[in-house]
Structures are given as C-alpha cells and as structure tokens.
Design an enzyme around this catalytic site. Structure first.
Site, PDB file in Angstrom:
ATOM      1  N   ASP A  44       0.834  -1.204   0.000  1.00 18.54           N
ATOM      2  CA  ASP A  44       0.000   0.000   0.000  1.00 18.54           C
ATOM      3  C   ASP A  44       0.869   1.255   0.000  1.00 18.54           C
ATOM      4  O   ASP A  44       2.003   1.244   0.444  1.00 18.54           O
ATOM      5  CB  ASP A  44      -0.931   0.010   1.222  1.00 18.54           C
ATOM      6  CG  ASP A  44      -0.161   0.100   2.527  1.00 18.54           C
ATOM      7  OD1 ASP A  44       0.820  -0.641   2.685  1.00 18.54           O
ATOM      8  OD2 ASP A  44      -0.524   0.917   3.396  1.00 18.54           O
ATOM      9  N   GLU A  45       0.288   2.332  -0.474  1.00 23.68           N
ATOM     10  CA  GLU A  45       0.885   3.668  -0.391  1.00 23.68           C
ATOM     11  C   GLU A  45       2.357   3.679  -0.815  1.00 23.68           C
ATOM     12  O   GLU A  45       3.220   4.242  -0.146  1.00 23.68           O
ATOM     13  CB  GLU A  45       0.738   4.223   1.032  1.00 23.68           C
ATOM     14  CG  GLU A  45      -0.720   4.357   1.469  1.00 23.68           C
ATOM     15  CD  GLU A  45      -0.872   4.831   2.906  1.00 23.68           C
ATOM     16  OE1 GLU A  45      -1.832   5.558   3.188  1.00 23.68           O
ATOM     17  OE2 GLU A  45      -0.032   4.462   3.752  1.00 23.68           O
ATOM     18  N   VAL A  46       2.648   3.079  -1.960  1.00 23.89           N
ATOM     19  CA  VAL A  46       4.026   3.034  -2.455  1.00 23.89           C
ATOM     20  C   VAL A  46       4.391   4.394  -3.049  1.00 23.89           C
ATOM     21  O   VAL A  46       3.726   4.866  -3.980  1.00 23.89           O
ATOM     22  CB  VAL A  46       4.189   1.933  -3.522  1.00 23.89           C
ATOM     23  CG1 VAL A  46       5.646   1.882  -4.002  1.00 23.89           C
ATOM     24  CG2 VAL A  46       3.748   0.581  -2.971  1.00 23.89           C
TER      25      VAL A  46
END
Length: 602
Positions: free
Chosen positions: A334-336
C-alpha cells in the site's frame, strides 16, 4: 429515557440499554431458548470428552470452567425499580419465580469432536458446532476441535449466576460462521505493543469468535522484529533495543493464539513503508533525488533495480517462514511512493529495460516497475514454499487491484479504501477479497458509534441504493473470505489499545459471524451491554460502549486486587530497601575512591 404523554422531554436522561443476562455474542445462526425452563449447574460440572481430544481442547475446557465458576455474570440490577411507572417495579419478583427455586440440576457435560485434532487452525477449518442444553445434561458436538472451542465459549456466555448459584436456560444452538476470516489488525511499529497486551487482544478475540491476528510488525517508524540473519534490522531499526520481539516471544504469541483457535498472519509491508529497514541496511532502499541530486537521508521504497534487494528478501523471508507456522503472509503493497522511483536513475534504467515506457501522470509511470517487483517477490516466496513441499497464500492491500497490477490471481486483496464497487472490481480481476474499510477503529469519535461498525456489511457498503450491485455481491459472497478490524497505532499505545479496541470490535465480530439478517440495533445493544461486562469481569480492560452504565466485578476479583496491591507494596518496599542498600554501597565506594585519589595526588 422517554416519558409517555409528554410532548417535550426536557430531562434528556441518558442511559445505556438494560443488559441481557445469559445471552451470547455473537448471536448464533440458530438459537432457540425456552425462557420458562432453567437448569441449575452444579460445581464442579462433570465434563466428559467422549472421543477425540488434544491440548487445544483440554486447555479450552480449563478456561471454560474458570470463566463459568469464577467470572459468570450476576443477574442484572437496575435502580429504575424504585421509580413508579418505570415498568421495572416487579423486576425483583421475577427472579423469585419457582423456575429458579425448583430448577433441575445438571451435572454432566458431554463433548464430542468427530475428527482428530489438527495442530494449527487454517482458513478451511470447520468452526461449526451444535449445543444442546436439556434436563438430561449438556451436549456439545463438532466435527473439528475449532468448532468445539467456539461452542465452549458460547456455553460459558449463556450460563449466569443468581444468588451464588449457576443457571442456564433450556437451549438449542446450531452455529457456524458466516465468513471464514474474522480478523483483528494490531500495529506494533508505530507504538510497540507488549506481549501481555497482545495476549489480552487474543483473549478478546476468543471471546468474540475472531480467528485471525493480522500482526503489522514493522513499518517506517520502527523494525521491532529480531532477525537472526539480519540483526541490524532491529538492532538499529527498533525504537529502542529493549522494544523488540525475538523468536521466542513470537513462538509464545503463536502458541497462545493456537490454543484459542487464532491464526497469526505477519505483515512485512513492502515495497513502501520500509524506512526503518534502512537504519541497518540502507543499500536495499531507493535513494531519492531532487533536481538530479541525491538528498541525504531521503530514502523511498525498496530498490527493485538491484538483485541484492531480492537476495535480501529471500534470506529474510526464509527465516520469517521458519518463525511463523501460518502459511499465509501479508505482503503489504500500500501507499508506495512511486515518485521516489521516478527520480532514481537506477530504477529509471530498470523501467527502460522492461520496455514498457508510457506517459501517464507523474508517478504512475512506475507502475510497471511496481508490478514487476511484486511478481518477482511473490515468485521468490513461492520458490521457498515449493522447496519445503508446502503451499502458501499472500495478501495484498487494495492498491494492487485498484491500480490494475497484473499479478498472480491466487493473491487475496484486502479492501481498505473503498466499498462494494472496489470489492467487485477485485472479484472481477479474479482475486478473493477481505474487507476492512468501515472497521478502522483508530478513526474514533465521541458518543455511540458502534452501530456504524455493526450495520456495515461487505455486501452492500457504499452501494445500498444500487440493488443490482448488491445482488451481484451476494451471489459471489463465497469469494469474500471475511474482513478485519484495523487498529493503527499512530495514536494508540499499549496502555490504551484494549479500551479503544473492545468492545467496539465486537460489533464487527457479530457482523462477520452471525447471519446477515441479524441487524437489530435494539437487540444487539442489550446483548452488547452484557458482553462488555462479561469481558471486564474476565479481566480485560475494555472501554465504554453505550453511555451511562455499570459492570459488577466478582468478589474474588476484589480480593485478588487487594492481594495484588499488598504484593506490589511489598515489592515496592523491597525495591526501596534495595535502593537504600545500593546507595550505602555506592557511598562506601565513593569514599574509597576519594581516598585513593587523595593519596595519588600526594
């Protein structure tokens, strides 16, 4: 409180619902009770395990006996009995009825488990059970030991005390969970969570029939997992050298969970949320640039352009698979921060080699690298599993399906941003799904809000006015494995976790276990009042739920508390004495040192 024939209600006296007594949480699938017939439970109850048994069942039986004969809830009392016209005036007389004084004694409890015990629970485990409480005794039947655990907990909840005696109603229960995966996420990276608190979480999960501890072990802020193959991960990445989990700690937690029918799924989030990895091993992270110049100390995701990064991951996760017996791993995703990859010349060169250069918006250009990293990482994990002749499964956060990454369809997608439409999108792409969007307990607010968690359902979240989508989800509910309550710890500590998590997580627990038709807030509110007191009575420091109320603690707990206070006072006195003696020793050493210094100077 409302008064009849009063056009306005200026008093606005807030009260929690009147708690039930001897009612289970979560509500069983089939629950038939004869309120007019009660049986007296004798102590000790003669418990007979008729066929298959194991340590899981035997330890559960011991906990059952303690929960019944030490912590059983007492009949509820309300001070409204003293208000004329309240409708509660005759409540005290209700329990003088001959059904209590003439109740038949139940002396035996038979437990039947049809199959030999498996050591660890898994997604496919059978948690169904039947419970029969009649004048000839109590009978619990299940196909697997995990169902017997759930039945034992239900039985412990429907037994209650009255005038220092134990009673249970004439009852028939046939029960099974609606969803296989009913999880709780604990984040030990933003704030370190002690083993005792994690044990308490597991006890709360058992009492709510939750069966997966999603352990978010590490993140940007800290790396508390003690790796033997890469000791500097925690040696330099933990918030403090003492705030770590070694392999023995993890084994203790996994064992504690196993005996309660709970799977422990670790999450090592990659390729983003990895800043703490770089304290000990900066070479595996991507160096971010600004205007083609390095920014000192500014590191982004794992560096996918280096083979050494994947060699590192293979070595680390070979160890992780040794430490955690669970065959499912949560890989994060997530949220890379793709923007950092865009600035890095090594990663840009990798993108060119992949020969998939496109011109979307800033940052999105790196999606091919993200997809390539994810597939290479999953293939490494599959190779490790294959070398051990075992199968494995992997969970990824919603971004994988939301960004249309082309990854293996045996992955499980955890929805945390969206609702029914996002679930359908992941299902259409061939994935199975977990759901968490409306069960983020760290998003706290004032007042009564458990109802929001209770009425949230994966099959119609954010699409309640679109019947076609709802029908589509209901038809494919078998692909929705379940859901998880998430408690991220940016503003939650070991000291506050339990009171924030429970009993609010109980609302989601019933949604994930009980029938989708169980939606009455009024009925649930009364049972949840009882359940809150039950968890408190059993020693869990849970929070409020419905407004002004009370919970009685058993007399022995007060005695136990006073003993603990005496013990702590004695320990404190010993510490003070030890400190005094130590100060004397220090003074003597200091005198000698000054004497030596004086002679040396002469």
């Amino acid at each position: 409180m409302k008064f009849k024939n009063v056009p306005m209600n200026p008093l606005m006296i807030r009260r929690a619902p009147i708690a039930t007594i001897g009612e289970p949480w979560p509500l069983p699938q089939k629950y038939e009770v004869n309120e007019n017939i009660v049986f007296r439970i004798t102590e000790p109850l003669n418990i007979k395990i008729r066929n298959n048994t194991c340590d899981v069942l035997e330890s559960a039986v011991k906990r059952f006996e303690e929960n019944v004969f030490r912590f059983a809830l007492e009949e509820y009392y309300t001070n409204l009995v003293h208000i004329e016209g309240s409708g509660f005036e005759s409540l005290d007389k209700k329990y003088q009825h001959s059904k209590y004084t003439k109740a038949v004694n139940l002396t035996t409890f038979h437990i039947y488990v049809n199959s030999a015990c498996s050591k660890y629970p898994k997604l496919q485990s059978d948690e169904s059970y039947s419970l029969l409480i009649k004048n000839f005794g109590i009978v619990l039947m299940s196909d697997e030991v995990w169902g017997a655990l759930r039945g034992l907990e239900t039985l412990s909840q429907v037994i209650f005390s009255w005038k220092d005696q134990y009673f249970v109603r004439d009852t028939l229960i046939r029960d099974f969970p609606r969803f296989k995966h009913r999880g709780v996420l604990v984040d030990s990276a933003r704030h370190f969570m002690t083993k005792d608190v994690i044990y308490n979480v597991l006890d709360g999960m058992f009492q709510n029939k939750m069966n997966v501890l999603h352990w978010h072990l590490v993140d940007d802020q800290s790396f508390p997992y003690q790796s033997k193959v890469f000791p500097d991960l925690s040696g330099k990445g933990a918030q403090h050298p003492l705030l770590t989990y070694n392999h023995e700690d993890i084994a203790d937690i996994v064992e504690y969970a196993r005996l309660r029918g709970v799977r422990v799924i670790p999450e090592f989030d990659t390729p983003g949320h990895v800043y703490s990895w770089g304290f000990g091993y900066p070479d595996i992270l991507t160096q971010c640039y600004t205007n083609s110049r390095k920014v000192q100390g500014y590191y982004g995701p794992l560096n996918p352009a280096r083979n050494s990064t994947f060699a590192f991951l293979k070595k680390l996760f070979t160890e992780v698979m040794d430490v955690f017996p669970e065959k499912v791993l949560h890989l994060g995703g997530d949220e890379v921060p793709l923007e950092c990859w865009v600035t890095n010349p090594e990663v840009s060169a990798l993108l060119s080699r992949l020969n998939r250069i496109t011109t979307p918006s800033y940052g999105d250009v790196m999606k091919p690298v993200w997809e390539w990293y994810t597939n290479r990482f999953i293939n490494i994990l599959k190779d490790i599993r294959q070398s051990r002749n075992e199968a494995g499964q992997y969970i990824l956060w919603e971004e994988a399906s939301k960004n249309n990454l082309n990854i293996a369809k045996d992955a499980i997608i955890q929805i945390w941003l969206g609702g029914g439409k996002e679930i359908l999108k992941a299902l259409d792409q061939g994935y199975r799904v977990l759901f968490s969007s409306c069960w983020y307990l760290d998003h706290s607010k004032y007042g009564i809000h458990w109802t929001d968690y209770y009425l949230c359902d994966p099959t119609h979240h954010n699409i309640k006015y679109q019947p076609s989508l709802i029908n589509d989800l209901k038809r494919r509910e078998d692909k929705i494995l379940g859901g998880e309550v998430c408690l991220w710890s940016e503003y939650i500590t070991s000291e506050s976790l339990m009171s924030v998590m429970w009993p609010r997580a109980s609302a989601a627990a019933e949604r994930l276990w009980s029938s989708s038709t169980v939606i009455s807030i009024q009925s649930a509110g009364r049972r949840l009042q009882e359940h809150r007191c039950r968890m408190l009575r059993r020693g869990l420091q849970v929070g409020h739920i419905n407004g002004p109320d009370y919970c009685l603690l058993p007399k022995h707990r007060n005695d136990f508390k006073s003993k603990n206070i005496k013990k702590r006072n004695a320990e404190k006195m010993e510490e003070m004495n030890l400190g005094y003696r130590s100060s004397l020793v220090f003074k003597k050493i200091n005198v000698k040192f000054r004497a030596i210094s004086y002679r040396t100077s002469i």
